[in-house]
Motif scaffolding. Sequence first.
Motif, PDB file in Angstrom:
ATOM      1  N   PHE A 123      52.738  71.895 -10.338  1.00  0.00           N
ATOM      2  CA  PHE A 123      51.681  70.934 -10.244  1.00  0.00           C
ATOM      3  C   PHE A 123      51.426  70.401 -11.641  1.00  0.00           C
ATOM      4  CE2 PHE A 123      50.817  72.713  -6.176  1.00  0.00           C
ATOM      5  CZ  PHE A 123      50.352  71.744  -5.569  1.00  0.00           C
ATOM      6  N   GLY A 124      51.534  71.319 -12.780  1.00  0.00           N
ATOM      7  CA  GLY A 124      51.297  71.097 -14.149  1.00  0.00           C
ATOM      8  C   GLY A 124      52.622  69.839 -14.609  1.00  0.00           C
ATOM      9  N   LEU A 125      53.684  70.174 -14.136  1.00  0.00           N
ATOM     10  CA  LEU A 125      54.598  69.223 -14.759  1.00  0.00           C
ATOM     11  C   LEU A 125      54.715  67.919 -14.032  1.00  0.00           C
ATOM     12  CD1 LEU A 125      57.377  68.672 -16.147  1.00  0.00           C
ATOM     13  CD2 LEU A 125      58.609  69.669 -13.841  1.00  0.00           C
ATOM     14  N   LYS A 126      54.064  68.014 -12.715  1.00  0.00           N
ATOM     15  CA  LYS A 126      53.896  66.750 -12.022  1.00  0.00           C
ATOM     16  C   LYS A 126      52.859  65.824 -12.664  1.00  0.00           C
ATOM     17  CE  LYS A 126      51.446  66.983  -8.308  1.00  0.00           C
ATOM     18  NZ  LYS A 126      50.054  66.142  -8.589  1.00  0.00           N
ATOM     19  N   ASN A 127      51.837  66.500 -13.022  1.00  0.00           N
ATOM     20  CA  ASN A 127      50.579  65.628 -13.698  1.00  0.00           C
ATOM     21  C   ASN A 127      51.094  65.384 -15.160  1.00  0.00           C
ATOM     22  OD1 ASN A 127      48.920  65.587 -11.374  1.00  0.00           O
ATOM     23  ND2 ASN A 127      48.240  67.521 -11.953  1.00  0.00           N
ATOM     24  N   HIS A 128      51.804  66.230 -15.863  1.00  0.00           N
ATOM     25  CA  HIS A 128      52.282  65.935 -17.060  1.00  0.00           C
ATOM     26  C   HIS A 128      53.038  64.591 -17.023  1.00  0.00           C
ATOM     27  CE1 HIS A 128      54.019  66.323 -21.115  1.00  0.00           C
ATOM     28  NE2 HIS A 128      54.935  66.522 -20.515  1.00  0.00           N
ATOM     29  N   LEU A 129      53.940  64.568 -16.299  1.00  0.00           N
ATOM     30  CA  LEU A 129      54.690  63.353 -15.927  1.00  0.00           C
ATOM     31  C   LEU A 129      54.017  62.132 -15.581  1.00  0.00           C
ATOM     32  CD1 LEU A 129      57.886  64.980 -14.039  1.00  0.00           C
ATOM     33  CD2 LEU A 129      57.722  64.218 -16.634  1.00  0.00           C
ATOM     34  N   ARG A 130      52.925  62.275 -15.003  1.00  0.00           N
ATOM     35  CA  ARG A 130      52.139  61.215 -14.641  1.00  0.00           C
ATOM     36  C   ARG A 130      51.041  60.988 -15.767  1.00  0.00           C
ATOM     37  NH1 ARG A 130      50.812  62.296  -8.302  1.00  0.00           N
ATOM     38  NH2 ARG A 130      52.903  61.756  -7.645  1.00  0.00           N
ATOM     39  N   LYS A 131      51.000  61.691 -16.852  1.00  0.00           N
ATOM     40  CA  LYS A 131      50.111  61.622 -18.077  1.00  0.00           C
ATOM     41  C   LYS A 131      48.698  61.706 -17.758  1.00  0.00           C
ATOM     42  CE  LYS A 131      53.204  58.780 -20.951  1.00  0.00           C
ATOM     43  NZ  LYS A 131      54.484  59.002 -20.192  1.00  0.00           N
ATOM     44  N   ILE A 132      48.601  62.572 -16.633  1.00  0.00           N
ATOM     45  CA  ILE A 132      47.058  62.973 -16.260  1.00  0.00           C
ATOM     46  C   ILE A 132      46.919  64.402 -16.155  1.00  0.00           C
ATOM     47  CG2 ILE A 132      46.750  60.828 -15.053  1.00  0.00           C
ATOM     48  CD1 ILE A 132      47.350  62.572 -12.607  1.00  0.00           C
ATOM     49  N   TYR A 133      45.859  65.009 -16.006  1.00  0.00           N
ATOM     50  CA  TYR A 133      45.697  66.421 -16.118  1.00  0.00           C
ATOM     51  C   TYR A 133      44.469  66.614 -14.701  1.00  0.00           C
ATOM     52  CZ  TYR A 133      44.156  71.426 -17.225  1.00  0.00           C
ATOM     53  OH  TYR A 133      43.816  72.766 -16.962  1.00  0.00           O
ATOM     54  N   LYS A 134      44.920  67.281 -13.847  1.00  0.00           N
ATOM     55  CA  LYS A 134      43.965  67.471 -12.703  1.00  0.00           C
ATOM     56  C   LYS A 134      43.972  69.405 -12.562  1.00  0.00           C
ATOM     57  CE  LYS A 134      44.610  63.462  -9.900  1.00  0.00           C
ATOM     58  NZ  LYS A 134      45.171  62.863  -8.608  1.00  0.00           N
ATOM     59  N   ALA A 135      42.973  69.546 -12.930  1.00  0.00           N
ATOM     60  CA  ALA A 135      42.606  71.310 -13.199  1.00  0.00           C
ATOM     61  C   ALA A 135      42.452  71.531 -11.672  1.00  0.00           C
ATOM     62  CB  ALA A 135      41.566  71.778 -13.786  1.00  0.00           C
ATOM     63  N   GLU A 136      41.712  70.615 -10.852  1.00  0.00           N
ATOM     64  CA  GLU A 136      41.385  71.017  -9.480  1.00  0.00           C
ATOM     65  C   GLU A 136      42.756  71.324  -8.642  1.00  0.00           C
ATOM     66  OE1 GLU A 136      41.528  66.587  -9.728  1.00  0.00           O
ATOM     67  OE2 GLU A 136      40.835  68.201 -10.971  1.00  0.00           O
ATOM     68  N   GLU A 137      43.708  70.757  -8.951  1.00  0.00           N
ATOM     69  CA  GLU A 137      44.994  70.800  -8.234  1.00  0.00           C
ATOM     70  C   GLU A 137      45.709  72.368  -8.519  1.00  0.00           C
ATOM     71  OE1 GLU A 137      46.854  66.267  -7.295  1.00  0.00           O
ATOM     72  OE2 GLU A 137      47.903  67.581  -8.572  1.00  0.00           O
ATOM     73  N   MET A 138      45.380  72.794  -9.537  1.00  0.00           N
ATOM     74  CA  MET A 138      46.076  74.027  -9.762  1.00  0.00           C
ATOM     75  C   MET A 138      45.077  75.183  -9.483  1.00  0.00           C
ATOM     76  SD  MET A 138      48.281  73.590 -13.348  1.00  0.00           S
ATOM     77  CE  MET A 138      46.739  72.840 -14.254  1.00  0.00           C
ATOM     78  N   GLU A 139      45.740  76.200  -8.714  1.00  0.00           N
ATOM     79  CA  GLU A 139      44.848  77.421  -8.498  1.00  0.00           C
ATOM     80  C   GLU A 139      44.257  78.077  -9.540  1.00  0.00           C
ATOM     81  OE1 GLU A 139      46.993  80.144  -6.097  1.00  0.00           O
ATOM     82  OE2 GLU A 139      47.962  78.577  -4.779  1.00  0.00           O
ATOM     83  N   ALA A 140      42.988  78.855  -9.704  1.00  0.00           N
ATOM     84  CA  ALA A 140      42.322  79.397 -10.856  1.00  0.00           C
ATOM     85  C   ALA A 140      43.339  80.227 -11.577  1.00  0.00           C
ATOM     86  CB  ALA A 140      41.326  79.943 -10.043  1.00  0.00           C
ATOM     87  N   LEU A 141      43.375  80.333 -12.859  1.00  0.00           N
ATOM     88  CA  LEU A 141      44.161  81.216 -13.533  1.00  0.00           C
ATOM     89  C   LEU A 141      43.629  82.603 -13.426  1.00  0.00           C
ATOM     90  CD1 LEU A 141      44.260  79.117 -16.747  1.00  0.00           C
ATOM     91  CD2 LEU A 141      46.062  78.973 -15.077  1.00  0.00           C
ATOM     92  N   PRO A 142      44.711  83.439 -13.281  1.00  0.00           N
ATOM     93  CA  PRO A 142      44.296  85.087 -13.163  1.00  0.00           C
ATOM     94  C   PRO A 142      43.411  85.618 -14.151  1.00  0.00           C
ATOM     95  CG  PRO A 142      46.969  84.671 -13.019  1.00  0.00           C
ATOM     96  CD  PRO A 142      46.197  83.483 -13.233  1.00  0.00           C
ATOM     97  N   GLU A 143      42.644  86.673 -13.747  1.00  0.00           N
ATOM     98  CA  GLU A 143      41.744  87.138 -14.677  1.00  0.00           C
ATOM     99  C   GLU A 143      42.138  87.654 -16.103  1.00  0.00           C
ATOM    100  OE1 GLU A 143      38.372  90.537 -14.922  1.00  0.00           O
ATOM    101  OE2 GLU A 143      39.633  90.066 -12.907  1.00  0.00           O
ATOM    102  N   GLY A 144      41.465  87.023 -17.205  1.00  0.00           N
ATOM    103  CA  GLY A 144      42.017  87.135 -18.546  1.00  0.00           C
ATOM    104  C   GLY A 144      42.825  86.257 -19.059  1.00  0.00           C
TER     105      GLY A 144
END
Length: 291
Positions: A129-150
């Motif tokens: 998902f990060g690569l997909k949005n990087h190639l589209r020159k946008i950032y969508k945090a809601e598309e990615m799952e919450a980062l692990p604790e820490g």
Amino acid sequence: MINYNPKDWFTFIFRIHKADTVRKLFPMFIALAIYSAIVAWLELSFWQLSSNSEIKNISLMHGLLGFVISLLLVFRTNTAYDRWWEGRRQWGSLVNSSRNLAIKLQAMLPAGNTEARAFFRTMIPNYAFGLKNHLRKIYKAEEMEALPEGQPPLDPTKHVPNQLAIRIMQKIADLQREGQLTGEQLIVLNNELQTFTEVCGACERIQSTPIPFSYSVFIKKFIFFYIMTMPFGYVFSLGYLIIPMVVFIFFVLASLELIAEEIEDPFGFDANDLPTDTISNNIRKHIGELL
């Protein structure tokens, strides 16, 4: 990306979708029809030129240049399709590497280490998902799952795929230092991790290296002057039928150029771009099943 049945000819012919070149070129069709009608009226009714006029010989130029313009458009279309297909191959490699990494981690990690499995179950799809949005020159945090604790939050102003790749590699290195992975296993996993960055670099190369400017400008100018001079010579043979003929020939030539422009950057939101949203969701689904 448009999903379709390639055997359904009737639907193709009579359906107009949002990516159809007819919709995009319609204003030019009107302008060319008016232009051709004016030229035909001037030559046939106002100036009353005879069929022996030297202007009729302009049509010889179109016969000689027709082969040249066909070669240029074939080159343009093939170049654009090669970029589209190369992008699809790279995303296919990302899918395979994601699965292989998940399969190897599932087999190599100790049975009781559910924390590491949860980490990779989240981070591997996040990379897609990060690569997909990087190639589209946008950032969508809601598309990615919450980062692990820490894990600190990602910095959207920096290279997001690289940030995700570093965290995956750091986790694997930590597992090796803790004795849960051996050095040989680390070498085996490194091949899949290296593929992630190679896919990202290849996609960035496709996106940032369009067809040379001189080619693009020349093809557009060639089509323009080829079409604009056509009514002058062929009006003696076709009369006012030159109007639909010019519009149709322009439709064929300009449509090939428009299609090439659309698919040469295959990572955006156009109807014929790669289905990177679907591919990313499939990676998430498959990694969830494996881990």
